[in-house]
Design a protein around this motif. Structure first.
Motif, PDB file in Angstrom:
ATOM      1  N   LEU A 349       0.804  -1.128  -0.143  1.00  0.00           N
ATOM      2  CA  LEU A 349      -0.077  -0.016  -0.145  1.00  0.00           C
ATOM      3  C   LEU A 349       0.897   1.289   0.088  1.00  0.00           C
ATOM      4  CD1 LEU A 349      -2.689  -1.045   2.623  1.00  0.00           C
ATOM      5  CD2 LEU A 349      -3.021  -0.811   0.148  1.00  0.00           C
ATOM      6  N   ARG A 350       1.878   1.116   0.888  1.00  0.00           N
ATOM      7  CA  ARG A 350       2.878   2.372   0.865  1.00  0.00           C
ATOM      8  C   ARG A 350       3.319   2.695  -0.470  1.00  0.00           C
ATOM      9  NH1 ARG A 350       5.049   0.644   5.129  1.00  0.00           N
ATOM     10  NH2 ARG A 350       6.908  -0.376   4.002  1.00  0.00           N
ATOM     11  N   GLU A 351       3.868   1.921  -1.150  1.00  0.00           N
ATOM     12  CA  GLU A 351       4.476   2.049  -2.523  1.00  0.00           C
ATOM     13  C   GLU A 351       3.270   1.800  -3.519  1.00  0.00           C
ATOM     14  OE1 GLU A 351       7.575  -0.818  -2.487  1.00  0.00           O
ATOM     15  OE2 GLU A 351       8.773   0.066  -1.018  1.00  0.00           O
ATOM     16  N   PRO A 354       0.043  -3.625  -6.314  1.00  0.00           N
ATOM     17  CA  PRO A 354      -1.167  -4.213  -6.387  1.00  0.00           C
ATOM     18  C   PRO A 354      -1.324  -5.236  -5.035  1.00  0.00           C
ATOM     19  CG  PRO A 354      -0.009  -4.398  -8.465  1.00  0.00           C
ATOM     20  CD  PRO A 354       0.936  -3.677  -7.578  1.00  0.00           C
ATOM     21  N   VAL A 355      -2.502  -5.100  -4.669  1.00  0.00           N
ATOM     22  CA  VAL A 355      -2.743  -6.096  -3.489  1.00  0.00           C
ATOM     23  C   VAL A 355      -4.168  -7.061  -4.151  1.00  0.00           C
ATOM     24  CG1 VAL A 355      -3.771  -6.269  -1.339  1.00  0.00           C
ATOM     25  CG2 VAL A 355      -2.149  -4.335  -1.658  1.00  0.00           C
ATOM     26  N   VAL A 356      -3.794  -8.000  -3.951  1.00  0.00           N
ATOM     27  CA  VAL A 356      -4.909  -9.109  -4.527  1.00  0.00           C
ATOM     28  C   VAL A 356      -5.503  -9.779  -3.206  1.00  0.00           C
ATOM     29  CG1 VAL A 356      -5.325 -11.103  -5.647  1.00  0.00           C
ATOM     30  CG2 VAL A 356      -3.578  -9.305  -6.700  1.00  0.00           C
ATOM     31  N   VAL A 357      -6.927  -9.823  -3.401  1.00  0.00           N
ATOM     32  CA  VAL A 357      -7.688 -10.481  -2.286  1.00  0.00           C
ATOM     33  C   VAL A 357      -8.407 -11.513  -2.645  1.00  0.00           C
ATOM     34  CG1 VAL A 357      -8.104  -8.005  -1.038  1.00  0.00           C
ATOM     35  CG2 VAL A 357      -9.746  -8.996  -2.329  1.00  0.00           C
ATOM     36  N   ALA A 358      -8.666 -12.700  -1.718  1.00  0.00           N
ATOM     37  CA  ALA A 358      -9.535 -13.796  -2.013  1.00  0.00           C
ATOM     38  C   ALA A 358     -10.024 -14.341  -0.898  1.00  0.00           C
ATOM     39  CB  ALA A 358      -8.386 -14.728  -2.666  1.00  0.00           C
ATOM     40  N   PRO A 359     -11.396 -15.021  -1.119  1.00  0.00           N
ATOM     41  CA  PRO A 359     -12.112 -15.513   0.103  1.00  0.00           C
ATOM     42  C   PRO A 359     -11.150 -16.673   0.907  1.00  0.00           C
ATOM     43  CG  PRO A 359     -13.141 -16.210  -1.852  1.00  0.00           C
ATOM     44  CD  PRO A 359     -12.074 -15.071  -2.360  1.00  0.00           C
ATOM     45  N   ASP A 360     -11.480 -16.745   2.006  1.00  0.00           N
ATOM     46  CA  ASP A 360     -10.805 -17.517   2.833  1.00  0.00           C
ATOM     47  C   ASP A 360     -11.609 -18.589   3.391  1.00  0.00           C
ATOM     48  OD1 ASP A 360      -9.119 -19.493   4.478  1.00  0.00           O
ATOM     49  OD2 ASP A 360      -8.506 -17.584   5.639  1.00  0.00           O
ATOM     50  N   GLU A 361     -11.683 -19.881   3.053  1.00  0.00           N
ATOM     51  CA  GLU A 361     -12.520 -21.035   3.544  1.00  0.00           C
ATOM     52  C   GLU A 361     -12.167 -21.501   4.808  1.00  0.00           C
ATOM     53  OE1 GLU A 361     -14.427 -20.006  -0.183  1.00  0.00           O
ATOM     54  OE2 GLU A 361     -15.237 -21.311   1.591  1.00  0.00           O
ATOM     55  N   SER A 380       8.619 -11.985  -6.779  1.00  0.00           N
ATOM     56  CA  SER A 380       8.129 -11.667  -8.116  1.00  0.00           C
ATOM     57  C   SER A 380       6.724 -11.832  -7.979  1.00  0.00           C
ATOM     58  CB  SER A 380       8.897 -12.549  -8.858  1.00  0.00           C
ATOM     59  OG  SER A 380       8.566 -13.833  -8.933  1.00  0.00           O
ATOM     60  N   VAL A 381       6.166 -12.355  -7.075  1.00  0.00           N
ATOM     61  CA  VAL A 381       4.689 -12.732  -7.253  1.00  0.00           C
ATOM     62  C   VAL A 381       3.901 -11.601  -6.276  1.00  0.00           C
ATOM     63  CG1 VAL A 381       2.931 -14.558  -6.508  1.00  0.00           C
ATOM     64  CG2 VAL A 381       5.003 -15.003  -7.462  1.00  0.00           C
ATOM     65  N   THR A 382       2.627 -11.211  -6.986  1.00  0.00           N
ATOM     66  CA  THR A 382       1.889 -10.032  -6.313  1.00  0.00           C
ATOM     67  C   THR A 382       0.995 -11.003  -5.028  1.00  0.00           C
ATOM     68  OG1 THR A 382       1.246  -8.789  -8.243  1.00  0.00           O
ATOM     69  CG2 THR A 382      -0.160  -8.619  -6.437  1.00  0.00           C
ATOM     70  N   PRO A 383       1.304 -10.244  -3.711  1.00  0.00           N
ATOM     71  CA  PRO A 383       0.727 -10.949  -2.702  1.00  0.00           C
ATOM     72  C   PRO A 383      -0.635 -11.304  -2.444  1.00  0.00           C
ATOM     73  CG  PRO A 383       1.595  -8.948  -1.937  1.00  0.00           C
ATOM     74  CD  PRO A 383       1.991  -9.208  -3.350  1.00  0.00           C
ATOM     75  N   THR A 384      -1.089 -12.240  -2.249  1.00  0.00           N
ATOM     76  CA  THR A 384      -2.731 -12.260  -1.952  1.00  0.00           C
ATOM     77  C   THR A 384      -3.130 -12.590  -0.298  1.00  0.00           C
ATOM     78  OG1 THR A 384      -2.821 -13.570  -3.975  1.00  0.00           O
ATOM     79  CG2 THR A 384      -4.585 -13.681  -2.435  1.00  0.00           C
ATOM     80  N   PHE A 385      -4.300 -11.752  -0.090  1.00  0.00           N
ATOM     81  CA  PHE A 385      -4.531 -11.717   1.406  1.00  0.00           C
ATOM     82  C   PHE A 385      -6.077 -12.049   1.300  1.00  0.00           C
ATOM     83  CE2 PHE A 385      -1.174  -8.686   0.545  1.00  0.00           C
ATOM     84  CZ  PHE A 385      -0.356  -9.069   1.898  1.00  0.00           C
ATOM     85  N   THR A 386      -6.396 -12.346   2.522  1.00  0.00           N
ATOM     86  CA  THR A 386      -7.830 -12.767   2.807  1.00  0.00           C
ATOM     87  C   THR A 386      -8.499 -11.656   2.589  1.00  0.00           C
ATOM     88  OG1 THR A 386      -7.131 -14.715   4.000  1.00  0.00           O
ATOM     89  CG2 THR A 386      -9.550 -14.003   4.360  1.00  0.00           C
ATOM     90  N   GLY A 387      -9.730 -11.590   1.911  1.00  0.00           N
ATOM     91  CA  GLY A 387     -10.524 -10.383   1.637  1.00  0.00           C
ATOM     92  C   GLY A 387     -11.503 -10.737   0.677  1.00  0.00           C
TER      93      GLY A 387
END
Length: 396
Positions: A349-351, A354-361, A380-387
């Motif tokens: 976010l600071r830089e 991209p931020v990627v979100v995905a549902p968490d089961e 080298s991979v865009t991080p994915t967070f629960t969201g």
């Protein structure tokens, strides 16, 4: 025919339809045109006057928080610098104050307030995405020394996050968030219970889906199971309820708040609201009455520019998530950050990356349903967070 010998007579002008024979048509037509022009001019002036009146009324609804701006200015040297100037970070604070009309029914006013909900909204530089990050109220953080309402100062301390708002109001909350994340907060908005209800009512309610019926006296909420549209009072109970919906945790409540806000964004972005003046004005009136902002967002033009920026973001790119957290090791009723996932999120976010979100089961398995190292992305991979994103809505 001639009027005198050798001189042809002038042809008679054609008679105007409907005019009486022999009537002076020129003066009558000019008289009618003058009155028409006058009527149109009056209509334009009235419309402009009404528009200006509405603008001044909406503009005057907004409350400006100059106290926080002055306090932040004193600590300018210690605040983080903006890394990407075209991106914007706005701190949204839901106050649990019981003061003011319509709020006393939620409890006795003790003269203090805490942040019931806090969301850091990041708008990317190219209007490509909007990421809303919830900060848990029970998250253990370092709260800096802050100025209290009576002029005295608190000491720097390690405490739960929502105490910052009680200690030193908006400025203390902003400085706490900046210390936690390293992200510069450009603007802020504070909204109370009454303002939230009016916003929901202004869009004719928001649809939700319940797997089971709800009966929560504390949240003043009683709902049947199934798909339904919630209005002001019910909507407020829905986003505030903690004990009666889901697993009773604050994390579960934040997830529900994010779902509801996503549905609200969808409703406001719909053409049925934005392109219909009779629906748009109540939304603007409720929104401007509901908020207290910094001087940089305290005009209708400023808010319009912000709304236009959000409007440009595709709904599926309006994302909601909670900072990676888990139960605090020394007190299961408090939270702590999951590292290095939290630091990675703040860095993205600071830089303005991209931020990627995905549902968490697997929410029940702890810390966002994943072990600590599962949230550590490859370089080298865009991080994915629960969201989730706003396109999913509450009934997805």
């Amino acid at each position: 025919m001639t009027d005198r010998a050798g001189t042809p007579a002038e042809p008679d002008p054609p008679a105007t339809e409907g005019a009486a024979p022999g009537a002076p048509e020129g003066p009558r037509r000019r008289h009618w045109l003058r009155w028409t022009a006058l009527g149109v001019s009056i209509a334009v002036l009235v419309a402009a006057g009404v528009g200006w009146w509405f603008y001044r009324k909406l503009d005057g609804n907004i409350t400006t928080d100059t106290t926080a701006a002055a306090e932040l200015q004193e600590y300018e040297k210690e605040r983080p610098a903006a890394v990407v100037s075209a991106a914007r970070n706005i701190l949204l604070i839901g106050s649990d104050t019981r003061a003011g009309a319509g709020n006393r029914k939620y409890g006795r006013d003790k003269g203090t307030q805490r942040s019931d909900t806090t969301i850091l909204l990041h708008l990317s530089a190219g209007k490509k995405s909007a990421t809303a990050v919830s900060v848990p109220r029970d998250l253990m953080v370092t709260i800096p020394s802050c100025r209290k309402p009576d002029g005295t100062r608190t000491r720097e301390q390690f405490a739960q996050f929502n105490w910052a708002f009680e200690f030193g109001g908006t400025a203390c909350t902003i400085r706490t968030v900046e210390k936690l994340t390293g992200i510069r907060v450009d603007h802020h908005m504070v909204i109370d219970f009454r303002g939230f209800k009016k916003m929901v009512d202004a869009v004719d309610g928001v649809e939700v889906c319940l797997k089971e019926p709800v009966n929560d006296p504390d949240a003043k909420l009683k709902l049947p199971a199934g798909r339904q549209t919630l209005h002001g009072e019910q909507a407020l109970g829905f986003v505030r309820a903690r004990k009666s919906i889901g697993n009773g945790s604050d994390t579960d409540r934040m997830d529900r708040q994010q779902q509801f806000l996503g549905a609200l964004v969808n409703k406001v972005q719909s053409d049925g609201v934005l392109l219909n003046p009779t629906k748009l004005y109540p939304v603007l009136d409720a929104a401007t009455k509901a908020i207290t902002t910094d001087p940089g967002l305290d005009s209708l033009r400023d808010l319009y520019d912000l709304a236009r920026s959000l409007r440009a973001v595709p709904t599926e790119k309006v994302q909601f998530l909670t900072v990676p957290r888990r139960s605090y090791r020394y007190d299961p009723n408090r939270d702590e950050l999951v590292q290095p996932a939290a630091s990675q999120l703040f860095k993205q976010l600071r830089e303005d990356r991209p931020v990627v979100v995905a549902p968490d089961e697997e929410k029940e398995s702890g810390a966002d349903g994943k072990p600590d190292d599962a949230d550590t992305p490859a370089p080298s991979v865009t991080p994915t967070f629960t969201g989730r994103n706003a396109a999913e809505g509450v009934c997805s």
